[in-house]
Structure formats: C-alpha cells, structure tokens
Write a protein that holds these residues in place. Structure first.
Motif, PDB file in Angstrom:
ATOM      1  N   THR A  14       0.853  -1.201   0.000  1.00 30.64           N
ATOM      2  CA  THR A  14       0.000   0.000   0.000  1.00 30.64           C
ATOM      3  C   THR A  14       0.890   1.254   0.000  1.00 30.64           C
ATOM      4  OG1 THR A  14       0.008   0.269   2.397  1.00 30.64           O
ATOM      5  CG2 THR A  14      -1.666  -1.226   1.480  1.00 30.64           C
ATOM      6  N   TYR A  15       0.243   2.418  -0.091  1.00 30.92           N
ATOM      7  CA  TYR A  15       1.002   3.667   0.021  1.00 30.92           C
ATOM      8  C   TYR A  15       1.668   3.780   1.401  1.00 30.92           C
ATOM      9  CZ  TYR A  15      -0.589   5.880  -4.339  1.00 30.92           C
ATOM     10  OH  TYR A  15      -0.807   6.205  -5.652  1.00 30.92           O
ATOM     11  N   GLY A  16       1.071   3.151   2.416  1.00 33.78           N
ATOM     12  CA  GLY A  16       1.679   3.160   3.758  1.00 33.78           C
ATOM     13  C   GLY A  16       3.015   2.428   3.755  1.00 33.78           C
ATOM     14  N   HIS A  17       3.046   1.232   3.135  1.00 34.54           N
ATOM     15  CA  HIS A  17       4.315   0.494   3.021  1.00 34.54           C
ATOM     16  C   HIS A  17       5.330   1.314   2.216  1.00 34.54           C
ATOM     17  CE1 HIS A  17       1.567  -3.232   3.257  1.00 34.54           C
ATOM     18  NE2 HIS A  17       2.269  -3.247   4.357  1.00 34.54           N
ATOM     19  N   LEU A  18       4.859   1.915   1.140  1.00 33.73           N
ATOM     20  CA  LEU A  18       5.787   2.660   0.264  1.00 33.73           C
ATOM     21  C   LEU A  18       6.392   3.859   0.987  1.00 33.73           C
ATOM     22  CD1 LEU A  18       4.066   2.505  -3.221  1.00 33.73           C
ATOM     23  CD2 LEU A  18       6.296   1.565  -2.574  1.00 33.73           C
ATOM     24  N   ASP A  19       5.601   4.454   1.868  1.00 29.70           N
ATOM     25  CA  ASP A  19       6.109   5.555   2.690  1.00 29.70           C
ATOM     26  C   ASP A  19       7.285   5.048   3.539  1.00 29.70           C
ATOM     27  OD1 ASP A  19       6.071   8.042   4.185  1.00 29.70           O
ATOM     28  OD2 ASP A  19       4.985   6.985   5.769  1.00 29.70           O
ATOM     29  N   ILE A  20       7.104   3.884   4.160  1.00 29.50           N
ATOM     30  CA  ILE A  20       8.174   3.326   5.003  1.00 29.50           C
ATOM     31  C   ILE A  20       9.375   2.923   4.131  1.00 29.50           C
ATOM     32  CG2 ILE A  20       8.796   1.460   6.633  1.00 29.50           C
ATOM     33  CD1 ILE A  20       6.688   3.400   7.765  1.00 29.50           C
ATOM     34  N   ILE A  21       9.113   2.272   3.005  1.00 27.37           N
ATOM     35  CA  ILE A  21      10.210   1.818   2.122  1.00 27.37           C
ATOM     36  C   ILE A  21      11.038   3.022   1.665  1.00 27.37           C
ATOM     37  CG2 ILE A  21      10.747   0.804  -0.154  1.00 27.37           C
ATOM     38  CD1 ILE A  21       8.288  -1.056   0.271  1.00 27.37           C
ATOM     39  N   VAL A  57       6.690  -1.212  -8.221  1.00 23.34           N
ATOM     40  CA  VAL A  57       6.386   0.076  -7.568  1.00 23.34           C
ATOM     41  C   VAL A  57       7.593   0.695  -6.850  1.00 23.34           C
ATOM     42  CG1 VAL A  57       3.911  -0.390  -7.368  1.00 23.34           C
ATOM     43  CG2 VAL A  57       5.413  -0.990  -5.457  1.00 23.34           C
ATOM     44  N   THR A  58       8.695  -0.069  -6.749  1.00 17.77           N
ATOM     45  CA  THR A  58       9.897   0.506  -6.111  1.00 17.77           C
ATOM     46  C   THR A  58      11.027   0.693  -7.132  1.00 17.77           C
ATOM     47  OG1 THR A  58      10.735  -1.681  -5.471  1.00 17.77           O
ATOM     48  CG2 THR A  58       9.388  -0.514  -3.837  1.00 17.77           C
ATOM     49  N   LYS A  59      10.713   0.545  -8.422  1.00 17.79           N
ATOM     50  CA  LYS A  59      11.792   0.501  -9.428  1.00 17.79           C
ATOM     51  C   LYS A  59      12.607   1.800  -9.493  1.00 17.79           C
ATOM     52  CE  LYS A  59       8.816   1.506 -13.358  1.00 17.79           C
ATOM     53  NZ  LYS A  59       7.996   0.919 -14.400  1.00 17.79           N
ATOM     54  N   LYS A  60      12.024   2.903  -9.017  1.00 14.69           N
ATOM     55  CA  LYS A  60      12.779   4.172  -9.049  1.00 14.69           C
ATOM     56  C   LYS A  60      13.716   4.313  -7.850  1.00 14.69           C
ATOM     57  CE  LYS A  60       9.787   6.878 -11.983  1.00 14.69           C
ATOM     58  NZ  LYS A  60       8.361   7.191 -11.888  1.00 14.69           N
ATOM     59  N   THR A 114      15.626  -3.912  15.910  1.00 14.15           N
ATOM     60  CA  THR A 114      14.468  -3.464  15.128  1.00 14.15           C
ATOM     61  C   THR A 114      14.395  -1.946  15.199  1.00 14.15           C
ATOM     62  OG1 THR A 114      13.261  -5.491  15.633  1.00 14.15           O
ATOM     63  CG2 THR A 114      11.958  -3.618  14.882  1.00 14.15           C
ATOM     64  N   MET A 115      14.231  -1.320  14.048  1.00  9.86           N
ATOM     65  CA  MET A 115      14.041   0.137  13.997  1.00  9.86           C
ATOM     66  C   MET A 115      12.637   0.425  13.481  1.00  9.86           C
ATOM     67  SD  MET A 115      17.642   1.709  12.669  1.00  9.86           S
ATOM     68  CE  MET A 115      16.957   3.309  12.387  1.00  9.86           C
ATOM     69  N   PHE A 116      11.909   1.256  14.222  1.00 13.30           N
ATOM     70  CA  PHE A 116      10.542   1.584  13.828  1.00 13.30           C
ATOM     71  C   PHE A 116      10.481   2.939  13.141  1.00 13.30           C
ATOM     72  CE2 PHE A 116       9.867  -1.325  17.441  1.00 13.30           C
ATOM     73  CZ  PHE A 116       9.087  -2.270  16.779  1.00 13.30           C
ATOM     74  N   PHE A 117       9.763   2.971  12.041  1.00 17.12           N
ATOM     75  CA  PHE A 117       9.472   4.230  11.356  1.00 17.12           C
ATOM     76  C   PHE A 117       7.996   4.523  11.602  1.00 17.12           C
ATOM     77  CE2 PHE A 117      13.115   5.311   8.607  1.00 17.12           C
ATOM     78  CZ  PHE A 117      13.923   4.220   8.895  1.00 17.12           C
ATOM     79  N   VAL A 118       7.708   5.739  12.021  1.00 20.64           N
ATOM     80  CA  VAL A 118       6.313   6.103  12.256  1.00 20.64           C
ATOM     81  C   VAL A 118       5.677   6.429  10.907  1.00 20.64           C
ATOM     82  CG1 VAL A 118       4.776   7.756  13.388  1.00 20.64           C
ATOM     83  CG2 VAL A 118       6.828   6.944  14.564  1.00 20.64           C
ATOM     84  N   THR A 119       4.641   5.689  10.591  1.00 23.78           N
ATOM     85  CA  THR A 119       3.962   5.876   9.299  1.00 23.78           C
ATOM     86  C   THR A 119       3.419   7.302   9.195  1.00 23.78           C
ATOM     87  OG1 THR A 119       3.317   3.559   9.417  1.00 23.78           O
ATOM     88  CG2 THR A 119       2.129   4.919   7.831  1.00 23.78           C
ATOM     89  N   GLY A 120       3.537   7.893   8.012  1.00 23.77           N
ATOM     90  CA  GLY A 120       2.997   9.235   7.784  1.00 23.77           C
ATOM     91  C   GLY A 120       1.519   9.280   8.195  1.00 23.77           C
ATOM     92  N   LEU A 121       1.121  10.416   8.821  1.00 20.68           N
ATOM     93  CA  LEU A 121      -0.259  10.552   9.326  1.00 20.68           C
ATOM     94  C   LEU A 121      -1.296  10.238   8.260  1.00 20.68           C
ATOM     95  CD1 LEU A 121      -1.029  13.683  11.515  1.00 20.68           C
ATOM     96  CD2 LEU A 121      -1.442  11.261  11.997  1.00 20.68           C
ATOM     97  N   GLU A 122      -0.989  10.621   7.020  1.00 26.40           N
ATOM     98  CA  GLU A 122      -1.969  10.432   5.944  1.00 26.40           C
ATOM     99  C   GLU A 122      -2.231   8.958   5.645  1.00 26.40           C
ATOM    100  OE1 GLU A 122       1.155  11.579   5.778  1.00 26.40           O
ATOM    101  OE2 GLU A 122       1.842  11.864   3.721  1.00 26.40           O
ATOM    102  N   TYR A 123      -1.332   8.067   6.138  1.00 22.85           N
ATOM    103  CA  TYR A 123      -1.510   6.632   5.886  1.00 22.85           C
ATOM    104  C   TYR A 123      -1.747   5.842   7.173  1.00 22.85           C
ATOM    105  CZ  TYR A 123       0.803   8.269   1.671  1.00 22.85           C
ATOM    106  OH  TYR A 123       1.140   8.974   0.565  1.00 22.85           O
ATOM    107  N   ASP A 140     -13.507   2.408  -4.205  1.00 19.39           N
ATOM    108  CA  ASP A 140     -12.438   3.166  -4.859  1.00 19.39           C
ATOM    109  C   ASP A 140     -11.117   3.010  -4.079  1.00 19.39           C
ATOM    110  OD1 ASP A 140     -10.908   4.931  -6.219  1.00 19.39           O
ATOM    111  OD2 ASP A 140     -12.120   6.708  -5.769  1.00 19.39           O
ATOM    112  N   LEU A 141     -10.066   2.565  -4.755  1.00 23.05           N
ATOM    113  CA  LEU A 141      -8.797   2.269  -4.068  1.00 23.05           C
ATOM    114  C   LEU A 141      -7.690   3.282  -4.377  1.00 23.05           C
ATOM    115  CD1 LEU A 141      -8.588  -1.594  -4.716  1.00 23.05           C
ATOM    116  CD2 LEU A 141      -9.288  -0.462  -2.605  1.00 23.05           C
ATOM    117  N   GLU A 142      -8.059   4.311  -5.148  1.00 21.50           N
ATOM    118  CA  GLU A 142      -7.021   5.214  -5.666  1.00 21.50           C
ATOM    119  C   GLU A 142      -6.141   5.851  -4.598  1.00 21.50           C
ATOM    120  OE1 GLU A 142      -8.356   8.286  -8.458  1.00 21.50           O
ATOM    121  OE2 GLU A 142      -9.074   6.555  -9.623  1.00 21.50           O
ATOM    122  N   ARG A 143      -6.716   6.151  -3.438  1.00 24.39           N
ATOM    123  CA  ARG A 143      -5.926   6.826  -2.399  1.00 24.39           C
ATOM    124  C   ARG A 143      -5.132   5.839  -1.538  1.00 24.39           C
ATOM    125  NH1 ARG A 143     -10.488  10.295   0.038  1.00 24.39           N
ATOM    126  NH2 ARG A 143     -11.598   8.545  -0.898  1.00 24.39           N
TER     127      ARG A 143
END
Ligand code: PNS
Length: 161
Positions: A14-21, A57-60, A114-123, A140-143
């Motif tokens: 999801t966009y949440g995972h991508l934020d962390i990645i 989705v991570t190719k860049k 283990t290192m924790f990243f706080v997910t962006g509020l929007e996700y 609708d899954l766009e967001r």
C-alpha cells in the motif's frame, strides 16, 4: 555497508508500506524488502506476484531490493548480511504486536535490532486488509495503492469471480 531488511506480507503493498520503504531507503545504503512466504495465511496474491508488484512500484528506488523468504525473519536478515529490521508503526494498536515481535527477535538474535518508522499521518489508517475489504466490495482504491497495484487487484478479483 549499512543494510536493513523490511520484512512483511505486503498482500498487497500500500502507500503506507511505500512511505516506510522510501524513508527507510534514505537511511541505509541498501534496503531489502523481504516478502514472507506464509503458508498459514491465505493471501490474495502469491508470493511471486507480491514480489513482482513490489519490484514494479519501487523501481525508481535504486538501493531497494525485493526478495522472498521462508521461516524466521531474523534468519533471513542474517542471510542478507544485515543487522537491522525495519518495521512501520501506524498507531498505538500496532505497538503491542510490534513490541512482542521485536522482543522475540531480540531474544533469538541479540545482534539484530528493530528500527521503527512512524507511518505518515496520511496513511495511519491504512492496511492491506482494509484495501482487500474495500476491493472486494468494488470500492475506490485510488488513495490507498499506486495505479499499478490497483490494476493488479482488479485483475486478481476479476480472475476470482
Ligand atoms: O506484514 P506483516 O504480516 O505484519 O509482517 C509480519 C512478519 C512477516 C514481519 C512476521 O510475521 C514475521 O517476521 N514472520 C516470520 C516468522 C518470524 O520470524 N516470527 C518471529 C517473530 S514473532
């Protein structure tokens, strides 16, 4: 080389995972995203499909590598030559499970942190489970997921029906 592993199910990413990645990849020389081949769950996507989707989705992100693994995360982390597990924390509800997992991993492998990243509020509300739920009712899954993932979900649900 500072290398970290972000293990998970990613069914689907999801966009949440991508934020962390994205953010974790900025903190390490190399980030390996480990996709668990989990026989106890019935995933929407096979492990090979999840790896393919993550690669797309991570190719860049030049220092991100996608691999699948079986068994204990700490063994996979060791095999990768890493010393850090990355996980995302969305809300307090994640904390108990994540803490238990981090403590267990630390008992098994004291050399791995283990290192924790706080997910962006929007996700903060977002999970693969809710994405699948919304998808199953044609919402609708766009967001929630990138366009490529959206197409893959549509294709998979089409195949199932
Ligand atoms: O995306 P998820 O499903 O929250 O990821 C959970 C994951 C894959 C990180 C966790 O289930 C895991 O590490 N599984 C591998 C088995 C393991 O190492 N278990 C010990 C930790 S309790």
């Amino acid at each position: 080389m500072r290398r970290a592993v972000y293990p998970g199910s990613f069914d689907p990413v999801t966009y949440g995972h991508l934020d962390i990645i994205t953010r974790a990849s900025e903190q390490f020389d190399e980030l390996i995203v480990g996709v668990l081949r989990n026989s106890s769950k019935t995933p929407l996507f096979s492990v090979n499909e999840r790896v393919k989707i993550l690669k797309e989705v991570t190719k860049k992100l030049g220092n991100v590598r996608i691999e699948s693994f079986e068994g204990l995360s700490v063994n996979f982390v060791r095999d990768c030559g890493a010393k850090v597990i990355v996980r995302g924390l969305r809300a307090i509800t994640d904390f108990e499970y994540e803490l238990q997992m981090a403590q267990t991993n630390r008992i098994m492998a004291p050399d791995i942190d283990t290192m924790f990243f706080v997910t962006g509020l929007e996700y903060a509300y977002l999970s693969s489970t809710t994405v699948k739920e919304v998808a199953s009712f044609g919402g609708d899954l766009e967001r929630f997921v990138p366009p490529y993932v959206l197409e893959e979900i549509r294709r998979k649900i089409g195949e199932k029906n």
